[in-house]
Design a protein around this motif. Structure first.
Motif, mmCIF file in Angstrom:
data_model
loop_
_atom_site.group_PDB
_atom_site.id
_atom_site.type_symbol
_atom_site.label_atom_id
_atom_site.label_comp_id
_atom_site.label_asym_id
_atom_site.label_seq_id
_atom_site.Cartn_x
_atom_site.Cartn_y
_atom_site.Cartn_z
ATOM 1 N N GLN A 6 -6.783 -2.256 2.238
ATOM 2 C CA GLN A 6 -5.373 -1.909 2.120
ATOM 3 C C GLN A 6 -4.572 -2.571 3.232
ATOM 4 O O GLN A 6 -5.117 -3.237 4.112
ATOM 5 C CB GLN A 6 -5.190 -0.393 2.138
ATOM 6 N N SER A 22 0.826 -1.210 0.000
ATOM 7 C CA SER A 22 0.000 0.000 0.000
ATOM 8 C C SER A 22 0.856 1.254 0.000
ATOM 9 O O SER A 22 0.422 2.320 0.438
ATOM 10 C CB SER A 22 -0.949 0.005 1.208
ATOM 11 N N ASN A 61 -1.691 4.982 7.317
ATOM 12 C CA ASN A 61 -0.927 4.140 6.393
ATOM 13 C C ASN A 61 0.559 4.333 6.684
ATOM 14 O O ASN A 61 1.108 5.414 6.444
ATOM 15 C CB ASN A 61 -1.247 4.536 4.948
#
Length: 254
Positions: free
Chosen positions: A140, A130, A153
């Protein structure tokens, strides 16, 4: 107020505080706790502590069903030829997994560095490249697949090693009920590359691609599964610690 007066006032205040402290009594719950066991932590970050069971040390996958299908090279295993499942089953645990998505980028979205860690053989923590790779957020990397995205993330670049530290609390079911009756749902906390991305998330049930999550009754202890999604993802340094809270004896009559 001169300096001498200020010192006298300060001394008097300290004396009063000391007197109040002397009158206070230490609170004691009366609960008799067992002594916590001594566990020696790993020498380096990511190393297995002394009470851990090492599931993969870079040499062989003998503790996994189907492990002979995967390729082992230079201390890591490469996904190949099917999924693998631990021969042993586990209940509540702390799981450490290190992985790397392919350095050579091929594909996009779900077709790029895809694998997964299935807790209790059914609740998927997604593994995916990702890094600069858009896909649906609840699919993800570090998502609880189709249930919730990670809070942030923190993926490293393709080919770089990454860490998952997972704390899993298995769900509890009413064993006497004919229908599926959840007494206590499952929970997952996930630290990805040192960052909390899932905080005691309440699982909604089994992982599915084509329908909503829902629970199916299963024994407390279940194996762990690593997914083959057609991408040569690498794994190394996998270990687990079964966890159990200390139980103290409460005072009689309370």
């Amino acid at each position: 107020m001169n300096v001498r007066t200020l010192l006298l006032v300060s001394a008097g205040a300290l004396t009063a505080l000391g007197a109040v402290g002397a009158l206070q009594k230490e609170y004691k719950s009366g609960v008799v706790w067992p002594e916590p066991a001594v566990v020696t932590p790993g020498k380096n970050p990511g190393d297995a502590p002394s009470d851990a069971t090492v599931l993969f040390d870079g040499k062989d996958l003998s503790k996994w069903q189907g492990g002979e299908k995967w390729e082992i090279r230079d201390g890591y295993a490469i996904v190949k030829g099917g999924e693998i499942t631990t021969k042993d089953a586990f209940g509540d645990y702390q799981l450490h997994v290190e992985f790397a998505t392919p350095e050579e980028v091929k594909g996009s979205g779900q077709g790029r560095g895809n694998s997964g860690v299935f807790l209790a053989n059914r609740y998927e923590v997604q593994v995916l490249d990702s890094f600069d790779n858009k896909t649906y957020f609840d699919g993800q990397c570090a998502s609880l697949y189709k249930q919730t995205p990670p809070m942030v993330n923190v993926c490293r670049k393709p080919g770089e090693w990454q860490t998952y530290d997972i704390v899993f609390t298995a769900p509890r079911f009413d064993e006497q009920a004919k229908e599926v009756k959840v007494l206590k749902p499952g929970y997952v906390t996930l630290i990805h590359n040192g960052v909390v991305v899932q905080n005691h998330f309440e699982l909604q049930g089994n992982t599915y691609y084509d329908r909503p999550a829902s629970y199916q009754k299963h024994p407390l202890k279940q194996p762990i599964r690593l997914q083959n999604h057609g991408n040569p993802v690498k794994f190394r340094n996998i270990w687990i610690r079964e966890i159990k809270p200390l139980e103290g004896k409460k005072p009689e009559g309370k």
